[in-house]
Design an enzyme around this catalytic site. Structure first.
Site, PDB file in Angstrom:
ATOM      1  CG  HIS A  99      -3.681   5.556  -4.122  1.00 25.28           C
ATOM      2  ND1 HIS A  99      -3.246   4.434  -4.783  1.00 25.28           N
ATOM      3  CD2 HIS A  99      -2.557   6.191  -3.679  1.00 25.28           C
ATOM      4  CE1 HIS A  99      -1.922   4.381  -4.730  1.00 25.28           C
ATOM      5  NE2 HIS A  99      -1.474   5.433  -4.074  1.00 25.28           N
ATOM      6  CG  HIS A 101      -0.362  10.272  -2.355  1.00 17.29           C
ATOM      7  ND1 HIS A 101       0.221   9.704  -1.252  1.00 17.29           N
ATOM      8  CD2 HIS A 101      -0.227   9.369  -3.356  1.00 17.29           C
ATOM      9  CE1 HIS A 101       0.707   8.513  -1.579  1.00 17.29           C
ATOM     10  NE2 HIS A 101       0.445   8.285  -2.854  1.00 17.29           N
TER      11      HIS A 101
HETATM   12  P1  AMP Z   1       1.696   5.031  -3.838  1.00 18.19           P
HETATM   13  O1  AMP Z   1       3.190   5.000  -3.731  1.00 18.19           O
HETATM   14  O2  AMP Z   1       1.185   6.204  -4.606  1.00 18.19           O
HETATM   15  O3  AMP Z   1       1.131   3.709  -4.315  1.00 18.19           O
HETATM   16  O4  AMP Z   1       1.177   5.269  -2.361  1.00 18.19           O
HETATM   17  C1  AMP Z   1       0.777   4.273  -1.486  1.00 18.19           C
HETATM   18  C2  AMP Z   1       0.623   4.897  -0.145  1.00 18.19           C
HETATM   19  O5  AMP Z   1      -0.100   4.012   0.697  1.00 18.19           O
HETATM   20  C3  AMP Z   1       1.958   5.181   0.575  1.00 18.19           C
HETATM   21  O6  AMP Z   1       2.085   6.582   0.831  1.00 18.19           O
HETATM   22  C4  AMP Z   1       1.847   4.388   1.884  1.00 18.19           C
HETATM   23  O7  AMP Z   1       2.377   5.055   2.997  1.00 18.19           O
HETATM   24  C5  AMP Z   1       0.339   4.200   2.006  1.00 18.19           C
HETATM   25  N1  AMP Z   1      -0.048   3.015   2.769  1.00 18.19           N
HETATM   26  C6  AMP Z   1       0.448   1.761   2.674  1.00 18.19           C
HETATM   27  N2  AMP Z   1      -0.208   0.927   3.522  1.00 18.19           N
HETATM   28  C7  AMP Z   1      -1.138   1.673   4.152  1.00 18.19           C
HETATM   29  C8  AMP Z   1      -2.104   1.398   5.159  1.00 18.19           C
HETATM   30  N3  AMP Z   1      -2.273   0.168   5.676  1.00 18.19           N
HETATM   31  N4  AMP Z   1      -2.900   2.407   5.586  1.00 18.19           N
HETATM   32  C9  AMP Z   1      -2.742   3.657   5.075  1.00 18.19           C
HETATM   33  N5  AMP Z   1      -1.849   3.983   4.131  1.00 18.19           N
HETATM   34  C10 AMP Z   1      -1.042   3.012   3.682  1.00 18.19           C
END
Ligand code: AMP
Length: 135
Positions: A99, A101
């Site tokens: 993913h 951001h």
């Molecule tokens: P990363 O640290 O790059 O793996 O980012 C994962 C992101 O997913 C974090 O910014 C979380 O806030 C986001 N996240 C976790 N659970 C959910 C969810 N259920 N819906 C939307 N975003 C989420």
């Protein structure tokens, strides 16, 4: 992939605030946003990191993001944006499913996204490092 949070969101098993979807990607608002409209562009196919991802997905993901920017400007008044993409736990990757951001920026936001250099330790050996790649 079983037990993958983003695979469950893609399958609709866990709710999320969707802002875009096509055959290959879903974009959802981050549940813990750094700024208003912070969203994640997630590949529907499960790859853990950018290294594992197919060339096709990597080619398309930035185009999906690019196409959403005018709408973010129009609807939220974003003035700029940061793109962040974590790979592996050491980088801060919490969800091992590819993913990106997209973090909207506003002149009055309180987002703190900076490349912080705590020492000059790494500002050396440029030629030696460069030669390792070029040889
Ligand atoms: P990363 O640290 O790059 O793996 O980012 C994962 C992101 O997913 C974090 O910014 C979380 O806030 C986001 N996240 C976790 N659970 C959910 C969810 N259920 N819906 C939307 N975003 C989420």
């Amino acid at each position: 992939m079983e037990n993958c949070l983003f695979c469950k969101i893609i399958k609709g098993e866990i709710p999320a605030s969707k802002i875009y979807e096509d055959d290959d990607f879903i974009c959802i608002l981050d549940i813990n946003p750094v700024s208003k409209g912070h969203f994640l562009c997630i590949s529907k196919e499960h790859f853990e990191t950018l290294e594992d991802a197919s060339d096709d997905v990597l080619h398309k993901i930035l185009l999906v993001i690019k196409q959403l920017i005018p709408k973010l400007k129009e609807e939220l008044g974003i003035e700029g944006f940061n793109i962040l993409q974590n790979n592996h736990k050491i980088s801060g990757q919490e969800v091992p499913h590819l993913h990106v951001h997209i973090i909207p920026r506003y002149s009055d936001d309180d987002a703190d996204i900076k490349l912080i250099r705590t020492s000059d330790e790494h500002a050396k050996d440029f030629d030696a490092i460069s030669q390792k790649f070029l040889n």
